[in-house]
Design an enzyme around this catalytic site. Structure first.
Site, PDB file in Angstrom:
ATOM      1  N   ASP A 136       0.718  -0.789   0.212  1.00 26.76           N
ATOM      2  CA  ASP A 136       0.103   0.206  -0.049  1.00 26.76           C
ATOM      3  C   ASP A 136       1.512   1.779  -0.095  1.00 26.76           C
ATOM      4  OD1 ASP A 136      -2.452  -1.338   0.115  1.00 26.76           O
ATOM      5  OD2 ASP A 136      -2.493  -1.411   2.456  1.00 26.76           O
ATOM      6  N   ARG A 187      -1.700  -0.622  -8.250  1.00 23.97           N
ATOM      7  CA  ARG A 187      -3.080  -0.384  -8.679  1.00 23.97           C
ATOM      8  C   ARG A 187      -3.493   1.798  -8.027  1.00 23.97           C
ATOM      9  NH1 ARG A 187      -4.131  -1.458  -2.366  1.00 23.97           N
ATOM     10  NH2 ARG A 187      -4.537  -2.910  -2.968  1.00 23.97           N
TER      11      ARG A 187
END
Ligand code: FDA
Length: 312
Positions: A136, A187
């Site tokens: 992340d 992402r």
């Protein structure tokens, strides 16, 4: 997306200890806890059970063991041990082998080498068991280090690892070009942290405009990108662009957060798109939960209703 002021408010509230204590007491109460809408459970077993219906609906998942901003090497090592156990628990459960994690949970604030060593300890069992591991993206002081650590791991031969790029950051086009060049999976998100004007777009129109441009870069040249948003306009843009270029729906996937726009998740699957749900779990859910409230004031009313009905 909310403006910077609301993000700042919830960022501030996230630091208030009394609130944190109250939330920990009521938020994940069995059955009725108000945080359960966004958090799948406190243990991996609970989380896997909570999402056992996703594969039947055609939805993929990535499990995220919540935790961040660890300040000692011991705590980072303990989080790493937890992740290794979680990997084995996921294998035993038969759930999809896909996890997301944060480098500050693995000791990035202690030093870079600690985070890299802990990542390697996780990637060893992850690679051996066919997992994909997504790093992340945290706030902008960590952007360089996150991409740098991914580079290091990549050079060491790890390929089932990727990261996240935030469209609110002004640097992101260059980062995407770099990651596309490597062949790493990205992402794309709008960005969830409070960031300063000199590094990040502040207006929704600018963040959305950048999202569309970056999405084009990823669909054209990226490796199986994830378009992670609940914004119907961004989703429509991605669908239209892919169609105009003749890109098939297996070239990319949409991603959404657990508990948010479930209707949209299943509608996209019905249209033939791939959709993955990001499933957070663990006891350290408070900062994640506060970021979700900061994105949408209506969630605060939802939580307050939950608190009063829990007690009533
Ligand atoms: P936007 O905020 O404009 O919202 C569009 C619509 O979505 C809203 O009108 C509402 O309907 C719905 N919605 C959005 N947020 C909601 C909420 N909290 N509750 C209810 N409805 C909501 N960020 C980051 O900085 N680093 C990261 O690594 C990640 N990882 C990540 C993974 C995945 C799978 C997703 C979907 C998101 C992230 N994010 C993230 C968070 C991301 O940066 C962003 O903050 C949120 O996705 C909200 O932005 P949207 O793109 O949904 O648009």
């Amino acid at each position: 997306m909310l403006d910077a002021t609301s993000k700042a408010l919830f960022h501030g509230l996230a630091q208030v200890e009394t609130l944190q204590r109250l939330a920990s007491k009521y938020g994940m109460a069995p059955g009725s806890g108000f945080a359960r809408r966004f958090i799948a459970g406190e243990t991996v077993e609970e989380a896997v059970a909570a999402v056992s219906d996703l594969p039947g609906k055609g939805l993929g998942l990535t499990l995220d063991y919540l935790g961040e901003s660890v300040s000692s090497a011991e705590a980072a090592s303990a989080a790493t041990d937890d992740y290794v156990k979680i990997i084995h628990a996921i294998v035993a459960s038969g759930a999809e082998r896909n996890i997301s994690l944060k480098l500050t949970q693995l000791g990035l604030d202690v030093d870079r080498a600690t985070a890299v060593d802990n990542m390697r300890r996780i990637l060893e069992p992850a690679d051996a068991n066919g997992f994909f591991v997504r790093i992340d993206m945290e706030n902008s002081p960590y952007t360089d280090a996150t991409i740098g650590i991914l580079d290091t791991l990549w050079q060491q031969g790890h390929r089932n690892v990727g990261t996240v790029i935030q469209s609110y950051l002004k640097r992101s086009a260059a980062d995407i070009q770099h990651l596309n060049g490597m062949g790493a999976r990205v992402r794309l998100v709008k960005g969830a942290y409070k960031e300063a004007k000199n590094v990040a777009h502040q207006r929704k129109s600018e963040v959305d405009g950048a999202f569309v441009e970056l999405m084009h870069l990823l669909l054209d040249e990226g490796t199986y990108p994830a378009i992670a948003t609940h914004d119907p306009n961004m989703i429509a843009e991605a669908k239209a662009y892919a169609k105009s270029k003749g890109y098939t729906s297996d070239r990319f996937e949409f991603q959404m957060l657990y508990g948010i726009r479930r209707d949209l998740q299943t509608a996209l699957v019905k249209e033939g798109y791939r959709v993955r749900v990001y499933v957070p779990f663990g006891q350290q859910w408070y900062p994640y939960f506060m970021r979700r409230l900061g994105e949408r004031p209506a969630n605060v009313a939802f939580v307050l209703r939950g608190i009063f009905s829990d007690r009533g």
